[in-house]
Motif scaffolding. Structure first.
Motif, short mmCIF file in Angstrom:
data_model
loop_
_atom_site.label_atom_id
_atom_site.label_comp_id
_atom_site.label_asym_id
_atom_site.label_seq_id
_atom_site.Cartn_x
_atom_site.Cartn_y
_atom_site.Cartn_z
N TYR A 21 -0.99 -14.05 6.23
CA TYR A 21 -1.56 -13.59 4.97
C TYR A 21 -0.93 -12.34 4.36
CZ TYR A 21 -5.14 -17.01 6.06
OH TYR A 21 -5.79 -18.18 6.34
N HIS A 22 -0.16 -11.60 5.12
CA HIS A 22 0.33 -10.33 4.59
C HIS A 22 1.84 -10.27 4.37
CE1 HIS A 22 -3.47 -8.06 6.23
NE2 HIS A 22 -3.75 -8.88 5.22
N LEU A 23 2.51 -11.38 4.58
CA LEU A 23 3.97 -11.37 4.48
C LEU A 23 4.41 -11.35 3.01
CD1 LEU A 23 6.36 -11.39 6.37
CD2 LEU A 23 6.28 -13.88 6.42
N GLU A 24 3.93 -12.28 2.25
CA GLU A 24 4.39 -12.41 0.86
C GLU A 24 4.01 -11.20 0.02
OE1 GLU A 24 6.55 -14.38 -0.57
OE2 GLU A 24 6.87 -15.21 1.44
N ARG A 25 2.85 -10.59 0.37
CA ARG A 25 2.39 -9.46 -0.44
C ARG A 25 3.26 -8.20 -0.28
NH1 ARG A 25 1.19 -5.50 1.73
NH2 ARG A 25 0.45 -4.55 -0.18
N LEU A 26 4.19 -8.22 0.65
CA LEU A 26 5.09 -7.07 0.79
C LEU A 26 5.81 -6.78 -0.53
CD1 LEU A 26 6.69 -7.72 4.31
CD2 LEU A 26 5.02 -5.95 3.71
N LYS A 27 5.95 -7.82 -1.34
CA LYS A 27 6.53 -7.66 -2.69
C LYS A 27 5.81 -6.56 -3.47
CE LYS A 27 8.32 -12.20 -3.87
NZ LYS A 27 7.66 -13.38 -3.32
N GLU A 28 4.47 -6.54 -3.33
CA GLU A 28 3.69 -5.53 -4.06
C GLU A 28 4.07 -4.14 -3.59
OE1 GLU A 28 -0.55 -6.36 -3.66
OE2 GLU A 28 -0.08 -8.50 -3.74
N ASP A 29 4.26 -3.99 -2.28
CA ASP A 29 4.67 -2.67 -1.76
C ASP A 29 6.01 -2.26 -2.34
OD1 ASP A 29 2.40 -2.89 -0.23
OD2 ASP A 29 3.45 -3.34 1.65
N HIS A 30 6.90 -3.23 -2.49
CA HIS A 30 8.23 -2.93 -3.03
C HIS A 30 8.13 -2.51 -4.49
CE1 HIS A 30 9.89 -5.78 0.31
NE2 HIS A 30 9.34 -4.70 0.78
N GLN A 31 7.27 -3.23 -5.23
CA GLN A 31 7.07 -2.85 -6.64
C GLN A 31 6.47 -1.46 -6.74
OE1 GLN A 31 4.61 -6.10 -7.95
NE2 GLN A 31 6.36 -7.49 -8.10
N ASN A 32 5.50 -1.18 -5.89
CA ASN A 32 4.87 0.15 -5.91
C ASN A 32 5.88 1.25 -5.57
OD1 ASN A 32 2.38 -0.79 -6.66
ND2 ASN A 32 1.58 -0.95 -4.57
N ALA A 33 6.76 0.97 -4.62
CA ALA A 33 7.76 1.96 -4.22
C ALA A 33 8.72 2.22 -5.39
CB ALA A 33 8.53 1.47 -3.00
N LYS A 34 9.10 1.16 -6.06
CA LYS A 34 10.02 1.29 -7.20
C LYS A 34 9.36 2.11 -8.31
CE LYS A 34 13.95 -0.72 -8.25
NZ LYS A 34 15.14 -0.46 -7.46
N ARG A 35 8.10 1.79 -8.57
CA ARG A 35 7.35 2.52 -9.60
C ARG A 35 7.30 4.02 -9.26
NH1 ARG A 35 6.15 4.85 -13.58
NH2 ARG A 35 4.02 5.42 -14.14
N LEU A 36 7.04 4.31 -8.00
CA LEU A 36 7.01 5.69 -7.54
C LEU A 36 8.34 6.38 -7.82
CD1 LEU A 36 5.43 6.01 -3.96
CD2 LEU A 36 4.92 7.40 -5.97
N ALA A 37 9.43 5.70 -7.45
CA ALA A 37 10.76 6.29 -7.57
C ALA A 37 11.09 6.57 -9.04
CB ALA A 37 11.80 5.35 -6.96
N VAL A 38 10.78 5.59 -9.88
CA VAL A 38 11.07 5.75 -11.31
C VAL A 38 10.25 6.92 -11.87
CG1 VAL A 38 10.83 4.63 -13.56
CG2 VAL A 38 11.79 3.36 -11.62
N GLY A 39 8.99 7.02 -11.47
CA GLY A 39 8.12 8.10 -11.93
C GLY A 39 8.59 9.46 -11.43
N LEU A 40 8.94 9.52 -10.16
CA LEU A 40 9.33 10.79 -9.54
C LEU A 40 10.59 11.37 -10.17
CD1 LEU A 40 8.66 9.93 -5.79
CD2 LEU A 40 7.54 11.76 -7.08
N LYS A 41 11.45 10.51 -10.60
CA LYS A 41 12.74 10.92 -11.16
C LYS A 41 12.54 11.87 -12.35
CE LYS A 41 17.08 8.75 -12.57
NZ LYS A 41 17.40 9.75 -13.59
N GLU A 42 11.39 11.72 -13.02
CA GLU A 42 11.14 12.53 -14.21
C GLU A 42 10.75 13.97 -13.89
OE1 GLU A 42 11.90 11.28 -17.09
OE2 GLU A 42 12.43 9.48 -15.94
N PHE A 43 10.43 14.24 -12.63
CA PHE A 43 9.88 15.56 -12.34
C PHE A 43 10.96 16.55 -11.94
CE2 PHE A 43 6.10 12.82 -11.10
CZ PHE A 43 5.62 12.85 -12.40
N LYS A 44 10.72 17.79 -12.39
CA LYS A 44 11.68 18.87 -12.22
C LYS A 44 11.96 19.15 -10.75
CE LYS A 44 12.21 23.33 -14.19
NZ LYS A 44 11.47 24.47 -14.64
N GLY A 45 13.22 19.16 -10.41
CA GLY A 45 13.62 19.58 -9.06
C GLY A 45 13.65 18.43 -8.06
#
Ligand code: TLP
Length: 345
Positions: free
Chosen positions: A250-274
Motif C-alpha cells: 500500500y505504500h510503494l506507489e505513494r512515494l511519488k507524493e513524497d517526491h513531489q513534496n520534496a521538489k516543492r520544498l526545494a523550489v520554495g526554499l530557493k527563494e529565501f535569502k542565504g
C-alpha cells in the motif's frame, strides 16, 4: 515523529498507520529461528520475487543488512570499494572494520554516484603488497548525495566491470523503492546489477522496523549464519513482517507524493535569502541545502526552525537535510515554507 511538530529529520520517523497496525495484530506468527513464521516467510518470498533473487532474509535494520552482506562477501583484510559519503562507510559505527575486518577504499562520486572508470582504476593489481579487492558497494538512492538516483546504465556498466574482474557487488538499496518509483524502473532491474541487495521497510515505506537482504541461495545461507552469530535471529517476528508486507502493498506507489513534496520544498526554499539549493538535484524524497550565506550554522538553523514547529537535521556545519515521508502532507510542506519565510525572508 515528535507530536505537534512537522518532522523532516528523516523518513524513519513515521509511525504505523491504523491499517498497518491492524495487519500486524492479525498476523499469523511462528518461531522464525525455526523458519516457522509464515508471515516472515511470505515477506521474504515477496521481496526475493520483487528483486528477482533466489532468496531473501529478514533482518532488524538496514545497517545489519549491509554489514551482514559485507561479512558474507569478504574475508578479513579484503578491500571494499565504496563512495566516500556512503552510509556503510560513514554511518554504521565502523562496523566494516570491527565486524568483518575489511578496509574500505573510498572514491568521491558526483552526489554519491560513481563511474565505472573510477572504480576500474581503484581495483588493486594481483600483487602481495596490496589488499585483495573483493567487493564494490553502491547506494541507490544515495542518502548523502541528496537522494540521488543511480542511472541504471551506470550500475549495469559497473556490474559488468565487477564481473570481468571477478568482484562482487553489493547494493545498499535502503531507498531503492524511491529510485524505482521515481524512474519507473522495476526494483528487479536495479537488483540485476548486483550480487546482493539490502532494502529497508522502515524508511519511505513507513513500516516501524525491518530490512531484507536478497541474493543467491548460498549467499543468503551465509547471511543467515552470521545473522544468528550477531544475535539478529528473532522469534514471532511475523508481527513486524506483516507491517512490511502491508507497506509494500500500500505504500510503494505513494512515494511519488513524497517526491513531489520534496521538489516543492526545494523550489520554495530557493527563494529565501542565504539558502543555496538547486531544485533539479532533488530527485526523490531528500532535500539537502547549504546555509553558509544565512550567516548561521546548520544547527542554529535547526534550533530556530524547531521554535517554528519544524524539525530538521543539520548535516555537517553548514548543511541541512530535509526528508519527506508518509506523515508529511502537501499542506505541511506549505507550512514549512511559511516558517522558513518568516526566518529567512
Ligand atoms: N539512514 C538514516 C541515518 O542513519 C542517517 C537516515 O536517517 O537516513 N543505508 C542507507 C542509505 C541509509 O540511509 C540508512 C539509514 C541505512 C542504510 C541504515 O538503516 P538502519 O537505520 O535501519 O540501520
Amino acid at each position: 515523529m515528535m507530536k505537534n511538530f512537522i518532522d523532516l529529520r528523516s523518513d524513519t520517523v513515521t509511525r504505523p498507520t491504523p491499517a498497518m497496525r491492524k495487519a500486524m495484530a492479525e498476523a499469523e506468527v511462528g518461531d522464525d529461528v525455526f523458519g516457522e513464521d509464515p508471515t516472515v516467510n511470505a515477506l521474504q518470498e515477496k521481496v526475493a520475487n520483487l528483486l528477482r533473487k533466489e532468496a531473501a532474509l529478514f533482518v532488524p535494520s538496514g545497517t545489519m543488512a549491509n554489514q551482514l552482506s559485507i561479512k558474507s562477501h569478504t574475508q578479513p583484510g579484503d578491500e571494499v570499494i565504496i563512495e566516500v559519503s556512503s552510509h556503510p562507510y560513514n554511518f554504521e559505527g565502523g562496523a566494516g572494520a570491527a565486524l568483518s575486518g575489511i578496509q574500505f577504499q573510498c572514491l568521491k562520486g558526483e552526489r554519491g554516484i560513481l563511474d565505472a572508470s573510477q572504480i576500474e582504476e581503484a581495483i588493486r593489481p594481483a600483487d602481495h603488497h596490496f589488499p585483495v579487492t573483493k567487493l564494490i558497494c553502491l547506494e541507490n538512492t544515495h542518502n548523502r548525495g541528496g537522494g540521488s538516483i543511480y542511472p541504471l546504465e551506470k550500475m549495469a556498466k559497473i556490474y559488468r566491470l565487477a564481473k570481468s574482474k571477478e568482484l562482487l557487488l553489493h547494493l545498499d538499496g535502503a531507498r531503492l523503492w524511491n529510485a524505482s518509483v521515481a524512474m519507473g524502473i522495476k526494483p528487479r532491474e536495479y537488483a540485476q546489477c548486483a550480487d546482493s541487495v539490502s532494502v529497508c521497510l522502515s524508511k519511505g515505506l513507513g513500516a516501524p522496523i525491518g530490512s531484507l537482504v536478497a541474493g543467491s541461495k548460498p549467499f543468503i545461507d551465509r547471511v543467515h549464519r552470521f545473522r544468528k552469530m550477531f544475535g539478529g535471529g528473532m522469534r514471532q517476528v511475523g508481527i513486524i513482517a506483516a507491517a512490511g508486507i502491508y507497506a509494500l502493498d500500500y505504500h510503494l506507489e505513494r512515494l511519488k507524493e513524497d517526491h513531489q513534496n520534496a521538489k516543492r520544498l526545494a523550489v520554495g526554499l530557493k527563494e529565501f535569502k542565504g539558502i543555496s539549493i538547486d531544485p533539479k538535484h532533488v530527485e526523490t524524497n531528500i532535500v539537502i541545502f547549504d546555509v553558509t550565506h544565512t550567516g548561521m550554522t546548520g544547527s542554529q538553523v535547526a534550533e530556530v526552525m524547531k521554535k517554528e514547529g519544524v524539525l530538521i537535521h543539520a548535516f555537517g556545519k553548514t548543511q541541512i537535510r530535509l526528508v519527506t515521508h508518509l506523515d508529511v502532507t502537501a499542506e505541511d510542506i506549505e507550512k514549512v515554507l511559511k516558517a522558513f519565510k518568516k526566518v529567512f525572508r
